[in-house]
Design a protein around this motif. Structure first.
Motif, short mmCIF file in Angstrom:
data_model
loop_
_atom_site.label_atom_id
_atom_site.label_comp_id
_atom_site.label_asym_id
_atom_site.label_seq_id
_atom_site.Cartn_x
_atom_site.Cartn_y
_atom_site.Cartn_z
N LEU A 10 -10.12 -2.12 -8.65
CA LEU A 10 -11.54 -1.77 -8.57
C LEU A 10 -11.74 -0.41 -7.90
CD1 LEU A 10 -14.53 -2.53 -8.99
CD2 LEU A 10 -14.42 -3.73 -6.78
N PHE A 11 -11.01 -0.17 -6.83
CA PHE A 11 -11.10 1.13 -6.15
C PHE A 11 -10.61 2.26 -7.06
CE2 PHE A 11 -10.75 -1.06 -1.79
CZ PHE A 11 -12.13 -1.08 -1.68
N PHE A 12 -9.54 2.01 -7.81
CA PHE A 12 -9.04 3.04 -8.71
C PHE A 12 -10.04 3.33 -9.83
CE2 PHE A 12 -6.31 4.25 -12.39
CZ PHE A 12 -5.89 5.47 -11.90
N ASN A 64 -5.99 -11.09 -4.73
CA ASN A 64 -7.32 -10.52 -4.44
C ASN A 64 -7.22 -9.05 -4.07
OD1 ASN A 64 -7.28 -13.56 -3.46
ND2 ASN A 64 -9.33 -13.14 -4.18
N TYR A 65 -6.23 -8.71 -3.25
CA TYR A 65 -6.04 -7.31 -2.87
C TYR A 65 -5.62 -6.47 -4.07
CZ TYR A 65 -6.18 -8.96 1.97
OH TYR A 65 -6.58 -9.51 3.16
N ALA A 113 -7.46 5.99 -4.10
CA ALA A 113 -7.50 4.55 -4.35
C ALA A 113 -6.49 3.80 -3.47
CB ALA A 113 -7.22 4.27 -5.83
N MET A 114 -5.30 4.36 -3.31
CA MET A 114 -4.29 3.71 -2.47
C MET A 114 -4.71 3.72 -1.00
SD MET A 114 -0.79 5.15 -4.23
CE MET A 114 0.23 4.50 -2.91
N TYR A 172 -5.43 0.28 1.00
CA TYR A 172 -4.62 -0.07 2.17
C TYR A 172 -5.49 -0.28 3.41
CZ TYR A 172 -0.67 0.12 5.41
OH TYR A 172 0.26 -0.19 6.36
N ALA A 173 -6.49 0.58 3.58
CA ALA A 173 -7.38 0.43 4.73
C ALA A 173 -8.20 -0.86 4.64
CB ALA A 173 -8.31 1.64 4.83
N ALA A 174 -8.72 -1.16 3.45
CA ALA A 174 -9.49 -2.39 3.28
C ALA A 174 -8.61 -3.62 3.48
CB ALA A 174 -10.13 -2.41 1.89
N MET A 175 -7.36 -3.56 3.03
CA MET A 175 -6.46 -4.69 3.21
C MET A 175 -6.15 -4.92 4.67
SD MET A 175 -2.64 -5.21 1.60
CE MET A 175 -2.04 -3.79 2.50
N LEU A 176 -5.88 -3.86 5.44
CA LEU A 176 -5.58 -4.03 6.86
C LEU A 176 -6.79 -4.54 7.63
CD1 LEU A 176 -3.36 -0.96 7.84
CD2 LEU A 176 -2.67 -3.33 7.51
#
Length: 258
Positions: free
Chosen positions: A146-148, A139-140, A216-217, A221-225
């Motif tokens: 999607l962000f990229f 999912n991540y 995008a990275m 990373y922020a959304a994942m954390l």
């Protein structure tokens, strides 16, 4: 009054208990252990004080106790936030975590409002982040793509440069295949590939594709954390069997008698 240790009692270490919960599919039980242990600690103090025969001390003002509780909660939140920022979320990630089925986006990944809470302690935050990254790794990954894509949409020059590089490499591949350079001219093929790499790097640098990757990275990373630290460890649905307990399938074998 002290109790003598019972030699017949069995004790299980915490790592062994956690591994057993992880293998049996009941890892979400560990998410409630820090909260239960912290809530049981203050509940034992009134019973101890009530059983003693010492006179009760004079109660402190309510404002002082409330300010102390707020300060302790603020410091605990700061420690938890520092743990979330400094933790390595990919420490327990394995290749097999990407090979399983993708968890459901609505039932498992997003869930309901009751599936989110701020971690009480630092170990709970570390457990949530590492286990949720393993559970929702695919999912991540799709969320990062999607962000990229959104960053490329907001940066049309980078998008056009990327498409131009893809078309350029397709032309290089067709030229190598048409002229049979892999068999007849291997040295010329290597030189052609190296020149194409240099041209591609220059085009992508001029089009500022590195900024799109960086944005995008960072967002991924922020959304994942944020998601992994706030998402509780709840059992997955039956459709995604990555973290479900393994069941033994029994088959009935019938023997035909002639």
């Amino acid at each position: 009054m002290s109790f003598a240790p019972n030699p017949l009692s069995l004790t299980v270490s915490d790592p062994a208990f956690e591994s057993w919960l992880r293998d049996s599919g009941h890892l979400y039980t560990l998410d409630t252990l820090p909260a239960s242990s912290s809530s049981s600690a203050p509940s034992a103090s009134p019973s101890r004080s009530s059983s003693s025969n010492k006179p009760t001390p004079t109660p402190t003002p309510t404002s002082t106790s409330s300010s102390q509780s707020r300060l302790s909660f603020f410091l605990s939140s700061l420690r938890t936030l520092a743990t979330i920022i400094t933790i390595n979320p990919l420490a327990k990630l394995e290749v097999g975590d990407l090979a399983g089925p993708t968890p459901s986006w609505t039932r498992d990944f997003i869930g309901g409002p009751g599936n989110y809470s701020w971690p009480v302690e630092s170990p709970q935050a570390r457990l949530r982040v590492q286990e949720n990254v393993r559970r929702y790794a695919k999912n991540y990954m799709y969320l990062s793509l999607l962000f990229f894509t959104c960053c490329l949409y907001r940066m049309p020059i980078s998008l056009s440069g990327l498409l131009a590089c893809l078309g350029f490499w397709e032309g290089v591949r067709l030229c190598i295949k048409r002229w049979e350079m892999e068999e007849k001219y291997p040295v010329l093929r290597q030189v052609m590939v190296n020149v194409a790499l240099i041209i591609t790097a220059m085009v992508l640098y001029i089009c500022n594709l590195q900024f799109a990757l960086f944005y995008a990275m960072g967002l991924s990373y922020a959304a994942m954390l944020i998601h992994a630290s706030l998402r509780k460890l709840t059992p997955l649905s039956k459709s995604s069997g990555s973290s479900q307990p393994k069941k033994i399938v029994k088959r009935n074998v019938q023997f035909s008698s002639k």
